[in-house]
Write an enzyme that holds these catalytic residues in place. Structure first.
Site, PDB file in Angstrom:
ATOM      1  N   GLY A 185      -3.069  14.915   2.227  1.00  0.00           N
ATOM      2  CA  GLY A 185      -3.415  13.601   1.736  1.00  0.00           C
ATOM      3  C   GLY A 185      -2.639  13.276   0.469  1.00  0.00           C
ATOM      4  O   GLY A 185      -2.037  14.141  -0.162  1.00  0.00           O
ATOM      5  N   TYR A 200       3.431  10.506  -3.220  1.00  0.00           N
ATOM      6  CA  TYR A 200       4.534  11.369  -3.626  1.00  0.00           C
ATOM      7  C   TYR A 200       4.128  12.261  -4.799  1.00  0.00           C
ATOM      8  O   TYR A 200       3.478  11.813  -5.748  1.00  0.00           O
ATOM      9  CB  TYR A 200       5.752  10.541  -4.029  1.00  0.00           C
ATOM     10  CG  TYR A 200       6.560  10.059  -2.860  1.00  0.00           C
ATOM     11  CD1 TYR A 200       7.379  10.939  -2.149  1.00  0.00           C
ATOM     12  CD2 TYR A 200       6.510   8.731  -2.451  1.00  0.00           C
ATOM     13  CE1 TYR A 200       8.115  10.494  -1.058  1.00  0.00           C
ATOM     14  CE2 TYR A 200       7.241   8.279  -1.369  1.00  0.00           C
ATOM     15  CZ  TYR A 200       8.049   9.177  -0.677  1.00  0.00           C
ATOM     16  OH  TYR A 200       8.769   8.740   0.400  1.00  0.00           O
ATOM     17  N   HIS A 236       7.022  19.024  -7.259  1.00  0.00           N
ATOM     18  CA  HIS A 236       6.768  20.432  -7.533  1.00  0.00           C
ATOM     19  C   HIS A 236       8.030  21.036  -8.116  1.00  0.00           C
ATOM     20  O   HIS A 236       9.154  20.703  -7.685  1.00  0.00           O
ATOM     21  CB  HIS A 236       6.393  21.195  -6.264  1.00  0.00           C
ATOM     22  CG  HIS A 236       5.080  20.794  -5.677  1.00  0.00           C
ATOM     23  ND1 HIS A 236       3.945  20.584  -6.439  1.00  0.00           N
ATOM     24  CD2 HIS A 236       4.703  20.565  -4.395  1.00  0.00           C
ATOM     25  CE1 HIS A 236       2.938  20.250  -5.645  1.00  0.00           C
ATOM     26  NE2 HIS A 236       3.372  20.227  -4.404  1.00  0.00           N
ATOM     27  N   CYS A 273       2.002  10.009  -7.408  1.00  0.00           N
ATOM     28  CA  CYS A 273       0.717   9.667  -6.782  1.00  0.00           C
ATOM     29  C   CYS A 273       0.500   8.172  -6.668  1.00  0.00           C
ATOM     30  O   CYS A 273      -0.637   7.703  -6.567  1.00  0.00           O
ATOM     31  CB  CYS A 273      -0.442  10.331  -7.529  1.00  0.00           C
ATOM     32  SG  CYS A 273      -0.280  12.129  -7.627  1.00  0.00           S
TER      33      CYS A 273
END
Length: 211
Positions: free
Chosen positions: A72, A75, A78, A173
């Site tokens: 879920g 973008y 990491h 996000c």
């Protein structure tokens, strides 16, 4: 139930390798009763797209590799200096409540950050963990999960000492009005090992909420 296995992966873990390993473990948990797993990793710089990702939020598509995921969210970045925690838990045996699971993950991160004297919090309508800064509220940890046949995978990402400029290649996000921060940017000196120890110390309280 027995407690999940813990694994701390040294070095940087290639994202496709991690995804394949998670999917294999999820299948093994459901099909053969393999142990649950909490897997702590760091990745080389990548952007990952969740199921709600909007193409225009990928501002710099050629900057780092981009991977579509089934988790879920939107973008996310990491990279080195970020502790990523992947949780492969049998939610069929731990309450079958995905909302409780996500809320518990956020609370677990908040408890972990409190170990370092940081008052983090949840924000209504904004998944993840937040802190107050002189410039306003900023995200310090992202969450994105997937559940297959009641086994969870993907998980959380805590910004310890990442290069925050790497987040500029996306709208993190999908929230353009909020910045991203880290323990290091907030003046908190903590090694990855320190964060790992804090995560493990606060994990029992999170797990207890799922029973």
């Amino acid at each position: 139930m027995t407690d999940p296995e813990w694994r701390i992966e040294p070095g940087l873990t290639d994202y496709p390798t991690a995804l394949a390993a998670m999917e294999a473990r999820v299948a093994a948990i459901r099909e053969t009763g393999a142990p649950e797993l909490v897997w702590l990793v760091e990745h080389p710089p990548v952007y990952t797209a969740g199921t709600s990702a909007i193409p225009r939020d990928l501002v710099a598509p050629d900057r780092f590799p981009v991977f579509q995921t089934g988790r879920g969210g939107q973008y996310t970045y990491h990279g080195p200096g970020q502790r990523v925690g992947y949780l492969m838990l049998d939610l069929a045996a731990r309450g079958r409540d995905i909302r409780c699971f996500v809320d518990g993950l956020e609370s677990w991160v908040i408890d972990t950050l409190a170990t370092f004297g940081l008052a983090a919090f949840q924000a209504k309508g904004r998944v993840g963990v937040w802190v107050s800064t002189s410039a306003g509220e900023a995200k310090i940890a992202a969450l994105g999960v997937r559940v297959r046949r009641w086994v969870s995978y993907h998980g959380l990402a805590i910004n310890v000492t990442p290069d925050l400029s790497h987040f500029s290649g996306i709208v993190p996000c999908g929230l353009p009005d909020y910045s991203v921060t880290s323990l290091d940017a907030l003046g908190i000196s903590a090694s990855m090992s320190d964060v790992d120890e804090a995560l493990k110390a606060t994990f029992p309280a999170f797990l207890a909420k799922l029973r």
